[in-house]
Scaffold this motif. Structure first.
Motif, PDB file in Angstrom:
ATOM      1  N   ARG A  57       1.006   5.511   0.743  1.00  0.00           N
ATOM      2  CA  ARG A  57       0.419   6.635   1.453  1.00  0.00           C
ATOM      3  C   ARG A  57       0.139   7.769   0.464  1.00  0.00           C
ATOM      4  O   ARG A  57       1.061   8.287  -0.168  1.00  0.00           O
ATOM      5  CB  ARG A  57       1.378   7.108   2.550  1.00  0.00           C
ATOM      6  CG  ARG A  57       0.823   8.199   3.456  1.00  0.00           C
ATOM      7  CD  ARG A  57       1.881   8.666   4.449  1.00  0.00           C
ATOM      8  NE  ARG A  57       2.392   7.562   5.251  1.00  0.00           N
ATOM      9  CZ  ARG A  57       3.656   7.136   5.220  1.00  0.00           C
ATOM     10  NH1 ARG A  57       4.548   7.726   4.412  1.00  0.00           N
ATOM     11  NH2 ARG A  57       4.039   6.142   5.991  1.00  0.00           N
ATOM     12  N   GLN A  63     -13.107   4.550  -2.245  1.00  0.00           N
ATOM     13  CA  GLN A  63     -13.247   4.029  -0.883  1.00  0.00           C
ATOM     14  C   GLN A  63     -14.262   2.892  -0.844  1.00  0.00           C
ATOM     15  O   GLN A  63     -14.063   1.887  -0.149  1.00  0.00           O
ATOM     16  CB  GLN A  63     -13.677   5.138   0.061  1.00  0.00           C
ATOM     17  CG  GLN A  63     -13.765   4.691   1.528  1.00  0.00           C
ATOM     18  CD  GLN A  63     -13.817   5.864   2.490  1.00  0.00           C
ATOM     19  OE1 GLN A  63     -13.270   6.919   2.213  1.00  0.00           O
ATOM     20  NE2 GLN A  63     -14.477   5.668   3.611  1.00  0.00           N
ATOM     21  N   GLU A  66      -7.327   6.935   6.552  1.00  0.00           N
ATOM     22  CA  GLU A  66      -6.578   6.743   7.788  1.00  0.00           C
ATOM     23  C   GLU A  66      -5.787   5.431   7.737  1.00  0.00           C
ATOM     24  O   GLU A  66      -4.628   5.374   8.174  1.00  0.00           O
ATOM     25  CB  GLU A  66      -7.533   6.740   8.986  1.00  0.00           C
ATOM     26  CG  GLU A  66      -8.146   8.084   9.306  1.00  0.00           C
ATOM     27  CD  GLU A  66      -9.283   8.470   8.368  1.00  0.00           C
ATOM     28  OE1 GLU A  66      -9.631   9.662   8.310  1.00  0.00           O
ATOM     29  OE2 GLU A  66      -9.829   7.556   7.686  1.00  0.00           O
ATOM     30  N   GLU A  67      -6.417   4.395   7.208  1.00  0.00           N
ATOM     31  CA  GLU A  67      -5.735   3.099   7.093  1.00  0.00           C
ATOM     32  C   GLU A  67      -4.561   3.187   6.126  1.00  0.00           C
ATOM     33  O   GLU A  67      -3.482   2.648   6.391  1.00  0.00           O
ATOM     34  CB  GLU A  67      -6.724   2.023   6.647  1.00  0.00           C
ATOM     35  CG  GLU A  67      -7.738   1.654   7.708  1.00  0.00           C
ATOM     36  CD  GLU A  67      -8.842   0.742   7.184  1.00  0.00           C
ATOM     37  OE1 GLU A  67      -9.325  -0.096   7.960  1.00  0.00           O
ATOM     38  OE2 GLU A  67      -9.217   0.880   5.999  1.00  0.00           O
ATOM     39  N   LEU A  68      -4.771   3.865   4.991  1.00  0.00           N
ATOM     40  CA  LEU A  68      -3.688   4.018   4.019  1.00  0.00           C
ATOM     41  C   LEU A  68      -2.534   4.815   4.608  1.00  0.00           C
ATOM     42  O   LEU A  68      -1.363   4.492   4.376  1.00  0.00           O
ATOM     43  CB  LEU A  68      -4.196   4.715   2.753  1.00  0.00           C
ATOM     44  CG  LEU A  68      -4.967   3.856   1.748  1.00  0.00           C
ATOM     45  CD1 LEU A  68      -5.473   4.714   0.605  1.00  0.00           C
ATOM     46  CD2 LEU A  68      -4.092   2.731   1.208  1.00  0.00           C
ATOM     47  N   THR A  69      -2.850   5.849   5.352  1.00  0.00           N
ATOM     48  CA  THR A  69      -1.814   6.667   5.979  1.00  0.00           C
ATOM     49  C   THR A  69      -1.012   5.849   6.984  1.00  0.00           C
ATOM     50  O   THR A  69       0.206   6.034   7.131  1.00  0.00           O
ATOM     51  CB  THR A  69      -2.441   7.891   6.660  1.00  0.00           C
ATOM     52  OG1 THR A  69      -3.164   8.657   5.692  1.00  0.00           O
ATOM     53  CG2 THR A  69      -1.373   8.777   7.285  1.00  0.00           C
ATOM     54  N   CYS A  70      -1.704   4.931   7.648  1.00  0.00           N
ATOM     55  CA  CYS A  70      -1.057   4.129   8.694  1.00  0.00           C
ATOM     56  C   CYS A  70      -0.207   2.998   8.109  1.00  0.00           C
ATOM     57  O   CYS A  70       0.947   2.808   8.511  1.00  0.00           O
ATOM     58  CB  CYS A  70      -2.114   3.561   9.631  1.00  0.00           C
ATOM     59  SG  CYS A  70      -1.455   2.529  10.957  1.00  0.00           S
ATOM     60  N   ILE A  71      -0.769   2.251   7.142  1.00  0.00           N
ATOM     61  CA  ILE A  71      -0.071   1.058   6.632  1.00  0.00           C
ATOM     62  C   ILE A  71       0.735   1.328   5.363  1.00  0.00           C
ATOM     63  O   ILE A  71       1.567   0.508   4.958  1.00  0.00           O
ATOM     64  CB  ILE A  71      -1.060  -0.097   6.355  1.00  0.00           C
ATOM     65  CG1 ILE A  71      -2.044   0.303   5.231  1.00  0.00           C
ATOM     66  CG2 ILE A  71      -1.808  -0.469   7.623  1.00  0.00           C
ATOM     67  CD1 ILE A  71      -3.007  -0.805   4.854  1.00  0.00           C
ATOM     68  N   VAL A 102     -11.306   0.601   1.955  1.00  0.00           N
ATOM     69  CA  VAL A 102     -10.178   1.059   2.763  1.00  0.00           C
ATOM     70  C   VAL A 102     -10.379   2.549   3.039  1.00  0.00           C
ATOM     71  O   VAL A 102     -10.993   3.268   2.233  1.00  0.00           O
ATOM     72  CB  VAL A 102      -8.836   0.811   2.037  1.00  0.00           C
ATOM     73  CG1 VAL A 102      -8.736   1.656   0.773  1.00  0.00           C
ATOM     74  CG2 VAL A 102      -7.647   1.067   2.948  1.00  0.00           C
ATOM     75  N   THR A 103      -9.902   3.035   4.159  1.00  0.00           N
ATOM     76  CA  THR A 103     -10.048   4.444   4.513  1.00  0.00           C
ATOM     77  C   THR A 103      -8.716   5.162   4.350  1.00  0.00           C
ATOM     78  O   THR A 103      -7.655   4.528   4.300  1.00  0.00           O
ATOM     79  CB  THR A 103     -10.527   4.611   5.967  1.00  0.00           C
ATOM     80  OG1 THR A 103      -9.488   4.139   6.850  1.00  0.00           O
ATOM     81  CG2 THR A 103     -11.806   3.812   6.207  1.00  0.00           C
ATOM     82  N   TYR A 120       0.843  -1.197   0.000  1.00  0.00           N
ATOM     83  CA  TYR A 120       0.000   0.000   0.000  1.00  0.00           C
ATOM     84  C   TYR A 120       0.876   1.244   0.000  1.00  0.00           C
ATOM     85  O   TYR A 120       2.020   1.222   0.465  1.00  0.00           O
ATOM     86  CB  TYR A 120      -0.915   0.012   1.222  1.00  0.00           C
ATOM     87  CG  TYR A 120      -2.094  -0.921   1.104  1.00  0.00           C
ATOM     88  CD1 TYR A 120      -3.230  -0.551   0.397  1.00  0.00           C
ATOM     89  CD2 TYR A 120      -2.067  -2.182   1.704  1.00  0.00           C
ATOM     90  CE1 TYR A 120      -4.311  -1.410   0.284  1.00  0.00           C
ATOM     91  CE2 TYR A 120      -3.144  -3.041   1.598  1.00  0.00           C
ATOM     92  CZ  TYR A 120      -4.266  -2.648   0.883  1.00  0.00           C
ATOM     93  OH  TYR A 120      -5.336  -3.493   0.774  1.00  0.00           O
TER      94      TYR A 120
END
Length: 319
Positions: A51, A63, A71-76, A68-69, A49
């Motif tokens: 960011r 989405q 926030e999830e993309l930013t995190c993983i 996927v959100t 993934y």
């Protein structure tokens, strides 16, 4: 030679075209790939993934489809440059890309250019469109079906969802061994994100019953449409000059048709389209294909309809 079965997922402006970055209208947010050896056995997988950096809000449909959100993309997710360079290293040296459809490689290169990432893809950039190869093997060669329909038709297990780059790449890789590759091996597709820059680089491909030509770039559409090589009528099989039965004519500013006769190979129908690159170069993609009397009649009917359309337009009368 290995096969890199590639799939991408991307995001776009959530606020409409007015807020689209023209240099990167689609920002890649996931790269999924499976590396197969020459016998279509799996060597390894790549699934990362990314960011988002250009469009930091997910488009509603993206989405919904990807589930996927942001926030999830930013995190993983990782930075695109990091993932892209890792992907290039993972691909290795001797391989050919395989994709379901024709758009992924264009968007991959466009994203590479936006981030100034060096890549050494060949010119011409040949790849296998597995969706097209599937149609040649199991349909009429013209129809295009979804990946899910193909998997179901082949009776394969659906152990994961669709519309994730990783899962779609895995599903596509499972289709590869099911193809009659001796039959379809010669049916390469050509990515035209980068086009020939001069006459020597122009592309000529012979697929048996049809031939494809891709021209160099021109300054404007009219120059491309009137170029001698673009409008040439040499047989794609023997390279001899053909007799013009119907000279090239246009149905709009982009598409042109013609009908020719080769002394050795019979009736040949032709079509070329004028397209443009991101940097506003215009180029032609021409297809010459063996046909019969029925195919020739269709070209004549198309020409007649175009004449009637132009006459009606000139006289201001309804068609």
């Amino acid at each position: 030679m290995n096969y890199i079965v590639l799939d991408l997922e991307w995001n776009q402006s959530a606020d409409g075209k007015a807020y689209t970055n023209s240099r990167i209208p689609f920002e890649i947010i996931q790269i999924g790939a499976v590396k197969l050896d020459e016998n279509f056995s799996e060597i390894s997988q790549f699934d990362r993934y990314i960011r988002p950096a250009v469009y930091t809000k997910l488009h509603d449909k993206v989405q919904e489809i990807l589930n996927v959100t942001i926030e999830e993309l930013t995190c993983i997710g990782h930075d695109f440059t990091y993932v892209a360079n890792d992907f290039i290293r993972w691909c290795g040296d001797d391989y050919i890309f395989c994709t379901w459809g024709q758009t992924d490689l264009t968007e991959l290169q466009r994203n590479f250019d936006y981030y100034n990432i060096e890549y050494n893809f060949p010119m011409p950039f040949l790849f296998y469109d597995v969706q097209k190869l599937y149609s040649i093997c199991f349909q009429d060669s013209k129809e295009r079906t979804t990946l899910k329909n193909a998997i179901e038709h082949l009776g394969m297990q659906e152990l994961e969802g669709y519309h994730s780059a990783g899962s779609d790449a895995r599903y596509t890789s499972q289709i590869m061994p099911e193809l009659d590759f001796e039959k379809v091996r010669k049916f390469y597709s050509v990515d035209t994100y980068r086009i020939p820059q001069n006459i020597k680089e122009e592309i000529y491909l012979d697929f048996g019953n049809y031939g494809k030509y891709i021209s160099r770039g021109f300054a404007d559409r009219e120059e491309a449409a009137n170029d001698k090589e673009v409008t040439a009528c040499r047989c794609f099989k023997c390279n001899k000059t053909m007799k013009r039965i119907i000279k090239w004519f246009s149905t709009n500013s982009k598409s042109y048709y013609g009908l020719f006769s080769c002394q050795e190979h019979g009736l040949i129908k032709g079509r070329f389209r004028i397209k443009s690159t991101d940097d506003k170069q215009y180029y032609a993609i021409r297809i010459l294909k063996c046909t019969d009397e029925e195919g020739g009649k269709k070209i004549k009917m198309r020409q007649q309809r175009e004449k009637e359309h132009r006459r009606a337009k000139r006289l201001g009368t309804p068609e």
